[in-house]
Design an enzyme around this catalytic site. Structure first.
Site, PDB file in Angstrom:
ATOM      1  N   HIS A  57     -33.317 -14.054  47.699  1.00 43.50           N
ATOM      2  CA  HIS A  57     -34.111 -14.796  48.766  1.00 43.50           C
ATOM      3  C   HIS A  57     -33.680 -14.945  49.854  1.00 43.50           C
ATOM      4  O   HIS A  57     -32.008 -15.274  50.349  1.00 43.50           O
ATOM      5  CB  HIS A  57     -35.265 -16.254  48.509  1.00 43.50           C
ATOM      6  CG  HIS A  57     -34.171 -17.313  47.601  1.00 43.50           C
ATOM      7  ND1 HIS A  57     -34.937 -18.642  48.161  1.00 43.50           N
ATOM      8  CD2 HIS A  57     -32.993 -17.710  47.646  1.00 43.50           C
ATOM      9  CE1 HIS A  57     -33.912 -19.097  47.494  1.00 43.50           C
ATOM     10  NE2 HIS A  57     -32.121 -18.952  47.268  1.00 43.50           N
ATOM     11  N   ASN A  58     -34.695 -15.091  51.373  1.00 44.08           N
ATOM     12  CA  ASN A  58     -33.541 -15.095  52.892  1.00 44.08           C
ATOM     13  C   ASN A  58     -32.301 -14.205  53.299  1.00 44.08           C
ATOM     14  O   ASN A  58     -31.699 -14.600  54.169  1.00 44.08           O
ATOM     15  CB  ASN A  58     -32.706 -17.026  52.801  1.00 44.08           C
ATOM     16  CG  ASN A  58     -34.018 -17.729  52.392  1.00 44.08           C
ATOM     17  OD1 ASN A  58     -34.944 -17.748  52.032  1.00 44.08           O
ATOM     18  ND2 ASN A  58     -34.894 -18.344  53.872  1.00 44.08           N
TER      19      ASN A  58
END
Lengths: 351, 351, 351
Positions: free
Chosen positions: B245-246
């Site tokens: 994520h991210n």
């Protein structure tokens, strides 16, 4: 799942060399020696658990023929050449109950191209898609939600578990077993760097999987750039394994989970790769060669060799180096001390 | 799949700088120099196979312009700037036969939310599910059994192979190609340790995939905790890759099979990771940096640097150390010998 | 996805210890301090970003109670015990919008065996298949294209994302969340080598997943050879992880992406494995033990120990050796020099 076998039924399956004791129990489960309870069948698969035999509560125990002990009251010892093989026979019998043979036929929700050929004894499950000109052989079984692309050929007795995808033009011989989520025939990873961009090289070859191959859940086998990516007869591939385009995997190869083989590498027959090992592209790994878990194979390996580590080197050397590395702090101290001693000697020997 | 090209058709596709010889053969296959038979097209992609040109049976051979040899009777040499690029052109033509353009329209079994927008020229295959407010752009093709969640936006000319899942609110720009089993928008891996338990941190961001990205079979791209996980324009990702994520993956990046990039790490443009390499979280990998296969990147990497090993260090240093490690057994012997000699010298120099 | 929260709503969700400043803004997004714009909520999750607080444009900032600074005009600081936990509360609220609760009921396209039991409050999505005797508990949600085999038991509040496959006889307790493409109950990888071939050992055990387990996209959990493969309560597993047959994974374990655990290995409670780490088979990893990213665990690990490297050794030792390895070129030079000096000394001390 409920199982229930009498001692006589187990004897009939296992065909022991000799028996000791007897049990009135119905076998309702399988368990390791230490955790078995009455009603369980257990086995001595590895000599290091030998001491657990005397205390096991299992009603039936599969043991090597030379095992010396005697069963308890109500316990049956079955003496066999290889307990693990005997156990496999019991498991194979149970497997028939776990996976009952499906009725032949195409589920009404499946979408089969008009010119696909489905053998009369084959089974095509719900929500399957079978493309144009595909062929599904006798007794082959597509479980639910399987995708078989156009021009695919499946031989007899293949078993494709739910969510398997075999893309266009790939070929499976007989008794190929693909576990859920396996992808056969995805594009190989090939690009030409042109004008600052990676331009795709179309991947127009196929995958051929020979008979008796088994491929684990969510593994991926890329189609060749052209020609063929081949998985040889009897080869067994575990879960989450990646086989790059144009690889030629030999017969009776073992690839444990999360192995990756880069493009155009050849693995000859009987090669074994441990879990998470990898091989670079364009290599030849000789017959029967073995790479340990997590090994990083970056050059050709001779037939029969056993390599380990990253970069992979001969196993015994790698083991020795791994031990010496742990003595590196000490080695640095020793060299420090030597330098100090030399300095002292030089001063004392100076005129 | 059957292909059949005349020599003239191949010349028209390849547009060679020069030709030598001629062939009456119809090209019905592609093959490597060593395995080609009459009727095959072959090529010299790597100078180390140069010696195989003279013996090849291929009817047409793609060669670099400075290749000196002459074709055999009935053999045609096409001289080009870059044989691999010329071959790619032939493959691209064959690809049109392998994957014929589907008819536009929504398959009657597909379930499309009433407020989803499917472009008139798009194709939605059998057993697809398209959620509320989703948009599918012109000529985009959802093969069978694809899932597109609510609020997803797909631009023009995207191609989602069977079994792809793009979850809620994720966005794909144009010409994005997702191979079977790809998951876009699965939850990031985030927990808070509270009272002896891992409490889930809801992952409510999305994934944005820019144009001309390709993602290999069964790879997974996690949605951001909040904000966005981004895959930049022209980036190519192989099979079984994990993007946390991210992550912000730049443009024209290459990630080979089984690479893993932990959360919140940035890869700048033109980064290359070899197979099974990994990067820890919260790092910045500079523009054009390169990590070798199986490298374990645990700190920021400067632009243009080439690292290898685990922990990853500069490539040349890592190669040197790898060689010195193999001489460790010898080094320990040498230090043993030095210590013995020092002892002798000390005794002899003692008064 | 559109979100819109007033400052009062955020205060109600976060329940801060104290507030500083005020904002008239509507919160429409979440962002990191450096990239936040007016209308965003941000937070200080890691002290190393402290200096970014003064310059952030976020309308609301979650800060630790001891944070000294003052908000700008129109900016609201919410002071909390742990900003990351406060943020998690906001995300949890947004998650309800991202994933609205589905209506109970079985989609008309789903195929549910007549003797399967679906709780009245459960949801079964389009193109799902639920086998004979399977049970789906209250409020459990099978998204689209899920496969649940015969005899499977799902407790209450389970959530199976699109394309999940849970094979025959496996059991999930309550609040188990499986991300897209997860496979539970694929065959373990077991063969006997007989007559030059790998003969399959039927895998007839099952998988049991306890409550509050989460498993990431495309991960695979193999069924036991016999008996059970168990994933303990509260354990969190990331994407593309492989769990071999007969593994016993404890409670509240963390396995990061692409970890592989070979068969019959036990991980006790609170074990943590970093990304791409692996463990060999038949090991016991003690309570709370930790393996770094890419670690190769090849022997038992004591409770609480922290290991790293391949083969995995105690973390501090591995770190020290990693540094000393980089000094190997220098060490070889030093030993060369020592040998030269010894030679000189020997000559000079010779009679």
């Amino acid at each position: 799942m409920q199982i229930a076998f009498s001692a006589d039924e187990i004897v009939a399956i296992v065909q022991p060399k000799a028996v000791r004791g007897s049990t009135p129990a119905t076998i309702t489960g399988l368990a390791a020696l230490a955790t078995a309870r009455p009603g369980d069948l257990s086995f001595l698969g590895n000599p290091r658990y030998k001491s657990e035999v005397a205390a096991t509560l299992a009603s039936i125990v599969l043991l090597p023929v030379d095992h010396p002990g005697e069963p308890k009251e109500g316990q049956l010892f079955l003496l066999v050449d290889k307990p693990s093989v005997a156990l496999a026979k019991v498991c194979a019998r149970i497997e028939q109950q776990l996976w009952p043979r499906p009725s032949p036929g195409v589920h009404p929700t499946a979408i089969v191209a008009p010119d696909a050929e489905i053998a009369p004894s084959a089974t095509v499950g719900p929500f399957c898609v079978v493309g144009a000109r595909a062929r599904v052989g006798e007794r082959s079984h597509l479980e639910a939600q399987v995708f078989v692309g156009h021009g695919v050929e499946l031989g007899a007795d293949c078993w494709l578990m739910p969510g398997v995808r075999v893309l266009a033009e790939c070929r499976l011989a007989e008794r190929v077993r693909l576990h859920p989520g396996v992808v056969v025939g995805s594009d190989g990873f090939g690009y030409e760097f042109v004008g600052g961009r990676h331009e795709k090289v179309a991947q127009v070859g196929r995958v051929e999987i020979e008979s008796d191959v088994e491929i684990g859940a969510n593994s991926t086998i890329d189609r060749a750039r052209f020609a063929v990516t081949r998985i040889g007869e009897g080869t067994k591939i575990d879960n989450l394994v990646q086989i790059g385009h144009n690889c030629l995997i030999g017969r009776h190869v073992i690839l444990c989970a999360q192995v990756g083989i880069a493009g155009s590498t050849t693995l000859e027959d009987y090669v074994v790769f441990g879990g998470q090992a990898g091989a670079a592209g364009h290599l030849v790994i000789g017959k029967g060669a073995k790479a340990g878990g997590k090994a990083g194979v970056s050059s050709d390996i001779a037939a029969g060799a056993y390599v380990n580590g990253n970069p992979a080197i001969p196993y015994m050397l790698e083991r020795r180096i791994a031990i010496l590395q742990q003595r590196l702090p000490d080695l640095f101290h020793r060299v420090d001390a030597l330098e100090a001693q030399i300095d002292t000697l030089k001063k004392s020997s100076a005129p």
